[in-house]
Design a protein around this motif. Sequence first.
Motif, PDB file in Angstrom:
ATOM      1  N   LYS A 149      57.736  40.556  69.343  1.00 41.11           N
ATOM      2  CA  LYS A 149      57.092  40.094  68.583  1.00 41.11           C
ATOM      3  C   LYS A 149      55.726  38.656  69.866  1.00 41.11           C
ATOM      4  O   LYS A 149      56.648  37.656  69.613  1.00 41.11           O
ATOM      5  CB  LYS A 149      57.064  39.576  68.059  1.00 41.11           C
ATOM      6  CG  LYS A 149      57.168  40.931  66.239  1.00 41.11           C
ATOM      7  CD  LYS A 149      57.296  40.310  65.554  1.00 41.11           C
ATOM      8  CE  LYS A 149      55.876  40.135  64.041  1.00 41.11           C
ATOM      9  NZ  LYS A 149      55.468  40.442  62.783  1.00 41.11           N
ATOM     10  N   ASP A 150      54.359  39.288  69.980  1.00 42.91           N
ATOM     11  CA  ASP A 150      53.842  38.124  70.284  1.00 42.91           C
ATOM     12  C   ASP A 150      52.727  37.066  69.584  1.00 42.91           C
ATOM     13  O   ASP A 150      52.274  37.690  69.184  1.00 42.91           O
ATOM     14  CB  ASP A 150      52.706  38.997  71.671  1.00 42.91           C
ATOM     15  CG  ASP A 150      52.189  38.172  72.234  1.00 42.91           C
ATOM     16  OD1 ASP A 150      52.167  37.188  71.996  1.00 42.91           O
ATOM     17  OD2 ASP A 150      51.534  37.954  73.487  1.00 42.91           O
ATOM     18  N   ILE A 151      53.255  36.168  69.396  1.00 40.71           N
ATOM     19  CA  ILE A 151      52.789  35.218  68.311  1.00 40.71           C
ATOM     20  C   ILE A 151      51.721  34.297  69.122  1.00 40.71           C
ATOM     21  O   ILE A 151      51.040  33.437  68.874  1.00 40.71           O
ATOM     22  CB  ILE A 151      53.274  34.533  67.786  1.00 40.71           C
ATOM     23  CG1 ILE A 151      55.113  33.702  68.673  1.00 40.71           C
ATOM     24  CG2 ILE A 151      54.430  35.163  66.270  1.00 40.71           C
ATOM     25  CD1 ILE A 151      55.503  32.620  67.839  1.00 40.71           C
TER      26      ILE A 151
ATOM     27  N   LYS B 243      58.983  45.926  73.697  1.00 35.98           N
ATOM     28  CA  LYS B 243      58.879  46.015  72.711  1.00 35.98           C
ATOM     29  C   LYS B 243      60.211  45.607  71.263  1.00 35.98           C
ATOM     30  O   LYS B 243      60.100  45.426  70.841  1.00 35.98           O
ATOM     31  CB  LYS B 243      58.169  47.963  72.504  1.00 35.98           C
ATOM     32  CG  LYS B 243      57.133  48.288  72.933  1.00 35.98           C
ATOM     33  CD  LYS B 243      57.007  49.430  72.178  1.00 35.98           C
ATOM     34  CE  LYS B 243      56.207  49.432  72.681  1.00 35.98           C
ATOM     35  NZ  LYS B 243      55.566  51.102  72.375  1.00 35.98           N
ATOM     36  N   SER B 244      61.478  45.688  72.476  1.00 36.27           N
ATOM     37  CA  SER B 244      62.642  45.112  71.822  1.00 36.27           C
ATOM     38  C   SER B 244      63.445  45.054  73.235  1.00 36.27           C
ATOM     39  O   SER B 244      63.289  45.732  74.538  1.00 36.27           O
ATOM     40  CB  SER B 244      63.262  46.651  71.167  1.00 36.27           C
ATOM     41  OG  SER B 244      63.229  47.302  72.088  1.00 36.27           O
TER      42      SER B 244
ATOM     43  N   GLN C  11      60.153  36.533  68.914  1.00 32.72           N
ATOM     44  CA  GLN C  11      58.886  35.667  68.589  1.00 32.72           C
ATOM     45  C   GLN C  11      58.499  34.643  69.830  1.00 32.72           C
ATOM     46  O   GLN C  11      59.189  34.038  70.337  1.00 32.72           O
ATOM     47  CB  GLN C  11      58.801  35.097  67.616  1.00 32.72           C
ATOM     48  CG  GLN C  11      58.721  35.664  66.159  1.00 32.72           C
ATOM     49  CD  GLN C  11      58.923  34.768  64.897  1.00 32.72           C
ATOM     50  OE1 GLN C  11      59.123  33.766  64.629  1.00 32.72           O
ATOM     51  NE2 GLN C  11      58.253  35.269  64.012  1.00 32.72           N
TER      52      GLN C  11
ATOM     53  N   ILE D  39      63.435  42.466  67.930  1.00 37.51           N
ATOM     54  CA  ILE D  39      62.141  43.353  67.845  1.00 37.51           C
ATOM     55  C   ILE D  39      60.997  42.650  68.536  1.00 37.51           C
ATOM     56  O   ILE D  39      61.687  41.103  68.523  1.00 37.51           O
ATOM     57  CB  ILE D  39      61.641  43.748  66.457  1.00 37.51           C
ATOM     58  CG1 ILE D  39      62.512  45.462  66.258  1.00 37.51           C
ATOM     59  CG2 ILE D  39      59.813  44.309  66.643  1.00 37.51           C
ATOM     60  CD1 ILE D  39      61.817  45.198  64.662  1.00 37.51           C
TER      61      ILE D  39
ATOM     62  N   ASP E  43      53.417  39.907  58.682  1.00 35.57           N
ATOM     63  CA  ASP E  43      52.122  40.720  59.739  1.00 35.57           C
ATOM     64  C   ASP E  43      52.367  42.054  59.571  1.00 35.57           C
ATOM     65  O   ASP E  43      53.770  42.422  59.859  1.00 35.57           O
ATOM     66  CB  ASP E  43      52.670  40.707  61.054  1.00 35.57           C
ATOM     67  CG  ASP E  43      52.045  41.029  61.760  1.00 35.57           C
ATOM     68  OD1 ASP E  43      50.610  42.105  61.844  1.00 35.57           O
ATOM     69  OD2 ASP E  43      52.272  41.663  63.264  1.00 35.57           O
TER      70      ASP E  43
ATOM     71  N   PHE F  57      64.072  39.184  65.556  1.00 35.35           N
ATOM     72  CA  PHE F  57      62.842  39.252  66.048  1.00 35.35           C
ATOM     73  C   PHE F  57      63.156  37.858  66.707  1.00 35.35           C
ATOM     74  O   PHE F  57      63.130  37.220  66.599  1.00 35.35           O
ATOM     75  CB  PHE F  57      62.100  38.796  64.724  1.00 35.35           C
ATOM     76  CG  PHE F  57      61.670  39.784  64.027  1.00 35.35           C
ATOM     77  CD1 PHE F  57      60.610  41.043  64.142  1.00 35.35           C
ATOM     78  CD2 PHE F  57      62.047  40.095  62.460  1.00 35.35           C
ATOM     79  CE1 PHE F  57      60.272  42.296  63.543  1.00 35.35           C
ATOM     80  CE2 PHE F  57      62.308  40.951  62.275  1.00 35.35           C
ATOM     81  CZ  PHE F  57      60.869  41.721  62.197  1.00 35.35           C
TER      82      PHE F  57
ATOM     83  N   ARG G 234      56.824  40.259  76.931  1.00 34.53           N
ATOM     84  CA  ARG G 234      54.673  40.821  76.335  1.00 34.53           C
ATOM     85  C   ARG G 234      55.565  41.358  76.691  1.00 34.53           C
ATOM     86  O   ARG G 234      54.741  42.538  75.889  1.00 34.53           O
ATOM     87  CB  ARG G 234      54.112  39.491  76.963  1.00 34.53           C
ATOM     88  CG  ARG G 234      54.025  38.025  75.728  1.00 34.53           C
ATOM     89  CD  ARG G 234      53.050  37.735  76.121  1.00 34.53           C
ATOM     90  NE  ARG G 234      52.679  36.020  75.459  1.00 34.53           N
ATOM     91  CZ  ARG G 234      53.510  35.324  76.547  1.00 34.53           C
ATOM     92  NH1 ARG G 234      52.924  35.005  77.800  1.00 34.53           N
ATOM     93  NH2 ARG G 234      53.146  33.878  75.912  1.00 34.53           N
TER      94      ARG G 234
END
Length: 391
Positions: free
Chosen positions: A350-352, A325-326, A292, A348, A166, A290, A322
């Motif tokens: 990340k919404d997966i 952002k961090s 996730q 960081i 991504d 990250f 969610r």
Amino acid sequence: MSSADGYRLKVKEVRDLSQVMAGFRSDALRLLARSYGRVVAGEATRRLDLHVLGKPDPNSGENPLADANDAVRKSYEQDPEAMASLNCEIVIHLVGEAVLARFVSGNDDYRKAWDTRRDVFRWGWGEGIERPKGISERNWKVREICWRNALAKTGFGSGLRFSLIDGELPQIGWGGVRRHLPTMEDRVRSVLPAIIASTGKSATEMSPESLSDIRRKLALRLPREITRELLAAYPASGRAPKRVASRPPRAAEASARTAQIDHADVVQSSDGRVFVAVPYVGLDTEDRVFVQVADSHVAITQNATQFGYVANVPRVATDLLRECKSVTLVEVERKGGRRLLRAKHVAIVKDISLVDNVSRTLGRWRTKGLARKSDDGEIRQWEQESTTTES
């Protein structure tokens, strides 16, 4: 006549679909870390070896590893075919009660990992695809109708797409290349063309004995072992620095390299900051981390390598993550009945999750809340600017 060499997923709910894709993402990330890490490791080592041999790249900076990351990233950006092989993209189609998938891009390793998922089975149809034995004409017709509707790209779910990479390619650090460093034979083979070109001859003009002698001399001149320090900066003198004996790693550091993150605490401080406490695994402090977030699990990754997978995470915790952002990720080691702070990172988020993206389309509102509150003073230690470690 349209055709689709596709798959059907044995799922009943969107949550099941999210779990299937999250599991495949974990497998694919390991494959990506191996393949991309091997390419970056080879390029960084080649640049270092050429510098030691007095043939540096004129566009080199001060860091072989950083230069290799930039060079490899540019090469993939300029080669769409290679980028498509490195990345993995799967299109999901929701057709009635059937959940179909098409493998758009990715190398054979990704496809093999996808084929071995127990909830995924081949369900192709169209020109060049024969009706499998045991499939009746009626069921074959149903398959045709499903794929025609899917390929028409109409209706809900026609645009769901899984993409492993991504945005930009990851910046690989020492932790992502140390397992994939090339052998001495591969290193000699990598720098040999540049050395031969400097003589004004081609390899075909040289005798086998001359080539063998060049290879032998190169093997003697190149650093025998590639260390983190060598890839962090080019040697100023053009020669590899002598290996300085380092102290053996402490037992806690050695065990951290093989540990996995299997549980986590999500905590929010009084001023709204969010912390994620995980077991100490020795994450690199120089590279990005990250977090996730899927529907019911959280994964911790760095340099395209997954260091942990926490299942059955409460919904209130994933909702809280969610919204960020961090977050501040802290590595904690349990010793003598106490939890000792070992390292602190800015991670960081990340919404997966697929279910979350679909839910936004349906206009469902998430429930806000706190995963856990802590008043034991431990969070105040995490909030400090400097970390404390056991001497």
